[in-house]
Design a protein around this motif. Structure first.
Motif, PDB file in Angstrom:
ATOM      1  N   LEU A  31       0.746  -1.421  -0.032  1.00 34.56           N
ATOM      2  CA  LEU A  31      -0.078   0.326   0.255  1.00 34.56           C
ATOM      3  C   LEU A  31       1.047   1.423  -0.106  1.00 34.56           C
ATOM      4  CD1 LEU A  31      -2.530   1.438  -0.185  1.00 34.56           C
ATOM      5  CD2 LEU A  31      -2.893   1.121   2.355  1.00 34.56           C
ATOM      6  N   ALA A  32       2.228   0.891   0.322  1.00 31.63           N
ATOM      7  CA  ALA A  32       2.890   2.501   0.284  1.00 31.63           C
ATOM      8  C   ALA A  32       3.790   2.532  -0.291  1.00 31.63           C
ATOM      9  CB  ALA A  32       4.167   2.276   1.509  1.00 31.63           C
ATOM     10  N   VAL A  33       4.185   1.394  -0.660  1.00 33.20           N
ATOM     11  CA  VAL A  33       4.585   2.163  -2.736  1.00 33.20           C
ATOM     12  C   VAL A  33       3.538   2.473  -3.236  1.00 33.20           C
ATOM     13  CG1 VAL A  33       5.705   0.110  -4.575  1.00 33.20           C
ATOM     14  CG2 VAL A  33       6.058  -0.143  -1.873  1.00 33.20           C
ATOM     15  N   ALA A  34       2.677   1.449  -3.165  1.00 32.46           N
ATOM     16  CA  ALA A  34       0.776   2.515  -3.968  1.00 32.46           C
ATOM     17  C   ALA A  34       0.946   4.137  -3.568  1.00 32.46           C
ATOM     18  CB  ALA A  34       0.048   1.677  -4.236  1.00 32.46           C
ATOM     19  N   VAL A  35       0.856   3.712  -2.981  1.00 31.57           N
ATOM     20  CA  VAL A  35       0.627   5.568  -2.442  1.00 31.57           C
ATOM     21  C   VAL A  35       1.845   6.689  -3.337  1.00 31.57           C
ATOM     22  CG1 VAL A  35      -0.252   7.471  -0.781  1.00 31.57           C
ATOM     23  CG2 VAL A  35      -0.991   5.128  -0.364  1.00 31.57           C
ATOM     24  N   GLY A  36       3.042   5.325  -3.025  1.00 32.95           N
ATOM     25  CA  GLY A  36       3.757   6.606  -3.830  1.00 32.95           C
ATOM     26  C   GLY A  36       3.825   6.447  -5.407  1.00 32.95           C
ATOM     27  N   LEU A  37       3.716   5.703  -5.836  1.00 38.16           N
ATOM     28  CA  LEU A  37       3.610   5.735  -7.262  1.00 38.16           C
ATOM     29  C   LEU A  37       2.328   6.913  -7.884  1.00 38.16           C
ATOM     30  CD1 LEU A  37       3.599   1.986  -8.286  1.00 38.16           C
ATOM     31  CD2 LEU A  37       5.065   3.465  -8.463  1.00 38.16           C
ATOM     32  N   ALA A  38       1.454   6.302  -6.753  1.00 39.17           N
ATOM     33  CA  ALA A  38       0.210   6.642  -7.190  1.00 39.17           C
ATOM     34  C   ALA A  38       0.758   8.665  -7.249  1.00 39.17           C
ATOM     35  CB  ALA A  38      -0.558   7.271  -6.617  1.00 39.17           C
ATOM     36  N   ALA A  39       1.808   9.033  -6.123  1.00 37.03           N
ATOM     37  CA  ALA A  39       1.762  10.610  -5.889  1.00 37.03           C
ATOM     38  C   ALA A  39       2.227  11.546  -7.330  1.00 37.03           C
ATOM     39  CB  ALA A  39       2.669  10.688  -4.855  1.00 37.03           C
ATOM     40  N   THR A  40       3.293  10.710  -7.659  1.00 38.22           N
ATOM     41  CA  THR A  40       3.785  11.019  -8.923  1.00 38.22           C
ATOM     42  C   THR A  40       2.596  11.725 -10.059  1.00 38.22           C
ATOM     43  OG1 THR A  40       3.723   8.893 -10.663  1.00 38.22           O
ATOM     44  CG2 THR A  40       5.695   8.833  -8.730  1.00 38.22           C
ATOM     45  N   ARG A  41       1.865  11.596  -9.387  1.00 37.75           N
ATOM     46  CA  ARG A  41       0.787  12.017 -10.524  1.00 37.75           C
ATOM     47  C   ARG A  41       0.728  11.468 -12.460  1.00 37.75           C
ATOM     48  NH1 ARG A  41      -0.957  17.601  -8.418  1.00 37.75           N
ATOM     49  NH2 ARG A  41      -1.583  16.893  -6.429  1.00 37.75           N
ATOM     50  N   GLY A  42       1.839  10.409 -12.498  1.00 38.72           N
ATOM     51  CA  GLY A  42       2.227   9.973 -13.708  1.00 38.72           C
ATOM     52  C   GLY A  42       0.585   9.047 -14.002  1.00 38.72           C
ATOM     53  N   LYS A  43       0.352   8.879 -15.402  1.00 34.55           N
ATOM     54  CA  LYS A  43      -0.529   8.017 -15.308  1.00 34.55           C
ATOM     55  C   LYS A  43      -0.559   6.455 -15.571  1.00 34.55           C
ATOM     56  CE  LYS A  43      -1.411   6.667 -19.666  1.00 34.55           C
ATOM     57  NZ  LYS A  43      -1.604   6.006 -21.112  1.00 34.55           N
TER      58      LYS A  43
END
Length: 462
Positions: A31-43
């Motif tokens: 979940l933490a890794v996913a949040v980090g990925l989503a925070a990049t705002r890249g599609k």
């Protein structure tokens, strides 16, 4: 090999491995890794995060069900008695499923995320005494769970959709001369900062900032009256309005993706403001279809039935939860409480859960529409969920969960050049265009506009 670290007396590696294993408990690490990925705002990063979490949920659940059936308990580890069954390892299944899901969307992350997943597996061997067969079974199960997400959610191709080539390309403009760009700051990632950045890159352009109180349709009409090129920075709803005005005015359209989903821009092959500006500088452009619902333009989809209920429910709770959680909770609520509507579809009375008309054919067939291979095929992609079948709600939910919607008797799909929809009782038909509710009428005619829209897209993406 996996047993060797467990036998090591080195305290620091052991503590590190134990900490990693604890971080992965209950999916916290992923979940933490996913949040980090989503925070990049890249599609692609957001897609990778969602697919990874979906895979982890499937893999972890499958491992738990299987291990209970096997009924074997693993050996005692250094942290105390082993409570998880040893075949397969749920931690390894979740780790491998998350890594597989991420790698499907972003292959460049396959090695780092895969390495982290392997380290989680080793940590379980170190701190909890999981046996190698259980770990390997978990990794195999997790990899399969990551791949099975493709059954519900197709992977988008790396290349943009095909489109018609114009006889004369859109005008090139290195400084934005002739461009009137409206930045809708109420859209997902649009902001004053984006407007200022576009103004610096295009000093000769007119940049108009619109907020939530703005009449966006009127703003586009006003802009078109003085523009040689119409521009929009916003989400699919903003693009829909701009496309309708641009097609009526005969203007080329510049799209800067700045919404939450950006479906049209993704199919077009414009991933960022830089892509849009590169196309504008060179005059690279294509012709795309614009569809119409009784005069109102749309570039992606027109939908009625429970989808309208879903959008309205999502909008009510979105301010408190954010868009993605709101979509999930709204979907659960709609499937529980909403019912089918009585419609006349091409003159035939139908009880309908969902009626969807796509501007051009969507893929995959028989599942949730994910992307279009062609933006100028001249057809409407019609999909209908029949609510008149016995146990229609239960059969619909089961078909969606099993990924068998395309073979379900509640599902119908066909291509058409025209679709007529009316309320069986004469009431207004609730309608969403490109994901947003719009004004309703008792009868709606869906067709393609006769003139295609000239829109900028970089030739490097083809």
């Amino acid at each position: 090999m996996l047993n060797r670290p467990a036998a090591s007396d080195a305290p620091l590696p052991h503590r590190a491995m134990r900490g990693l294993g604890r971080a992965a408990d209950h999916g916290g690490l992923w979940l933490a890794v996913a949040v980090g990925l989503a925070a990049t705002r890249g599609k692609w990063a957001r897609r990778a995060a969602l697919r990874g979490l979906a895979g982890a949920a499937i893999g972890g659940t499958a491992a738990s069900v299987i291990s209970r059936g096997v009924g074997r308990t693993g050996p005692a580890g250094q942290d105390g008695p082993q409570t998880a069954t040893s075949l397969p390892s749920g931690a390894a299944a979740s780790a491998a499923a998350f890594a597989t899901g991420v790698a499907l969307e972003m292959p460049a992350l396959a090695v780092p995320v895969g390495g982290l997943a392997a380290a989680v597996g080793v940590s379980r061997a170190v701190s909890r005494g999981h046996r190698p067969p259980g770990m390997m079974a978990g990794f195999a199960l997790g990899s399969a769970a990551g791949l099975v997400t493709l059954r519900w959610w197709a992977r988008r191709p790396a290349v943009p959709a095909a489109a018609a080539r114009p006889r004369r390309e859109a005008p090139a403009s290195s400084d934005g001369a002739g461009l009137v760009m409206i930045v809708n700051c109420s859209a997902g990632t649009a902001s004053q900062d984006l407007a200022e950045s576009l103004g610096k890159s295009l000093p000769a352009a007119e940049i108009v900032v619109a907020d939530a109180d703005e009449d966006l349709a009127a703003a586009f009409r006003d802009a078109a009256a003085r523009a040689a090129i119409l521009g929009v920075a916003g989400g699919d709803g903003s693009v829909r309005l701009a496309a309708g005005v641009a097609s009526e005015a005969g203007l080329p359209l510049l799209v800067v993706p700045a919404g939450t989903f950006n479906h049209f821009a993704a199919d077009l092959g414009v991933e960022s403001a830089d892509d849009a500006l590169a196309a504008l500088h060179e005059g690279d452009s294509v012709l795309v279809d614009v569809a119409s619902a009784s005069g109102s333009a749309f570039v992606n989809t027109a939908s009625t039935g429970i989808y309208v209920d879903l959008v309205r429910a999502r909008e009510e709770i979105e301010p408190a939860l954010g868009k993605w959680p709101a979509v999930l909770f709204a979907l659960i609520d709609v499937l529980r409480h909403s019912g089918p509507v009585d419609l006349l579809v091409n003159g035939r009375r139908r009880r309908v859960w969902l009626l969807f008309a796509g501007n051009c054919r969507y893929e995959p067939s028989g599942a949730a529409p994910a992307y279009r291979p062609d933006l100028a095929d001249g057809m409407l992609d019609v999909r209908l969920i029949d609510g008149s079948q016995p146990l229609a709600r239960t059969r619909l939910i089961a078909a969606v969960l099993l990924g068998t919607l395309g073979r379900s008797r509640v599902y119908r799909a066909w291509s058409a050049s025209e679709l007529r929809v009316a309320s069986a009782g004469g009431d207004p038909v609730p309608l969403c265009l490109d994901g947003e509710p719009t004004s309703a009428a008792s009868a709606i005619r869906l067709v393609k506009r006769p003139k295609r829209l000239l829109v900028y897209r970089p030739s490097s993406g083809e």
